[in-house]
Design a protein around this motif. Structure first.
Motif, PDB file in Angstrom:
ATOM      1  N   LYS A   1       0.856  -1.189   0.000  1.00 46.45           N
ATOM      2  CA  LYS A   1       0.000   0.000   0.000  1.00 46.45           C
ATOM      3  C   LYS A   1       0.895   1.244   0.000  1.00 46.45           C
TER       4      LYS A   1
ATOM      5  N   ASP B   1      -2.795  11.617  -5.573  1.00 51.78           N
ATOM      6  CA  ASP B   1      -2.778  10.257  -5.012  1.00 51.78           C
ATOM      7  C   ASP B   1      -3.199   9.232  -6.071  1.00 51.78           C
ATOM      8  N   GLU B   2      -4.212   9.587  -6.837  1.00 53.00           N
ATOM      9  CA  GLU B   2      -4.704   8.680  -7.880  1.00 53.00           C
ATOM     10  C   GLU B   2      -3.644   8.472  -8.964  1.00 53.00           C
TER      11      GLU B   2
ATOM     12  N   GLU C   1      -0.966   6.161  -7.685  1.00 58.76           N
ATOM     13  CA  GLU C   1      -1.476   4.786  -7.629  1.00 58.76           C
ATOM     14  C   GLU C   1      -1.507   4.157  -9.018  1.00 58.76           C
TER      15      GLU C   1
ATOM     16  N   LYS D   1       1.933   3.285 -10.215  1.00 54.47           N
ATOM     17  CA  LYS D   1       2.403   2.081  -9.527  1.00 54.47           C
ATOM     18  C   LYS D   1       1.901   0.850 -10.290  1.00 54.47           C
TER      19      LYS D   1
END
Length: 203
Positions: free
Chosen positions: A111, A126-127, A130, A133
């Motif tokens: 996470k 943040d999106e 993510e 990633k």
């Protein structure tokens, strides 16, 4: 095809043994080649699907990044990106497929822990992080698949050369040797038989 072997019984035994061994070797290599081709085609199908998946994930990631750039400003997003540590924790394990070392990339999908403050950021950043990633993990998987295809293709090529050498050179050569020695020995036996027959008549 030139025969450079003495037509003796011992050479006939050797030629027959070499012929049987060459045929067995050809059968084994042919089976190996078929298994490798089947394995490679499965990886090719995976690679084709993976390319489509990566395209979709990258599109989503850049859309999220564009949203972050618009809402936060390109310079702010760039500055905050320097606080994100490089995360390259993965292991490459090898599994053997018919003697070929196929790589498997092992990683843990942890996470994300934010490394930037919340005051000057928003959920768009943040999106985006993510999504990128996800892109990285997809690239790991694609690298694993494409490396496997490359290694399998090289081994198939090598196996094909060996089967061709056996099928078109070695096996025909030993067949010719066996045929030649057998014909010479049979002719010699006939001559010995007639010679013995004449000798008996004289006696």
């Amino acid at each position: 095809m030139a025969i450079i072997v003495a037509p003796t019984k011992s050479n006939l035994i050797k030629a027959k043994s070499s012929l049987a061994l060459s045929k067995k070797g050809y059968e084994l290599l042919d089976k190996k080649r078929n298994v490798l081709i089947k394995e490679m085609m499965e990886f090719v199908d995976k690679a084709r699907n993976m390319h489509d998946e990566i395209y979709d994930v990258i599109t989503e990631a850049y859309e999220a990044l564009q949203k972050a750039n618009i809402t936060l400003g390109v310079k702010n997003v760039e500055d905050m990106s320097y606080s994100i540590p490089a995360d390259e924790h993965f292991d490459v394990l090898l599994k053997s497929v018919m003697g070929v070392d196929i790589p498997t990339v092992k990683y843990i999908d942890k996470k994300i822990i934010p490394t930037y403050g919340f005051y000057n950021t928003n959920s768009a950043l943040d999106e985006a992080r993510e999504k990128f990633k996800d892109v990285r993990f997809k690239v790991y998987e694609l690298a694993e698949i494409e490396n496997s295809i490359f290694k399998l293709a090289k081994e198939i090529e090598k196996t094909q050369k060996r089967t061709n050498a056996l099928q078109h050179k070695q096996i025909p050569r030993y067949k010719e040797q066996v045929k030649y020695i057998q014909e010479v020995l049979e002719e010699k036996e006939r001559e010995d038989f007639f010679r013995l027959k004449k000798l008996k008549k004289k006696i």
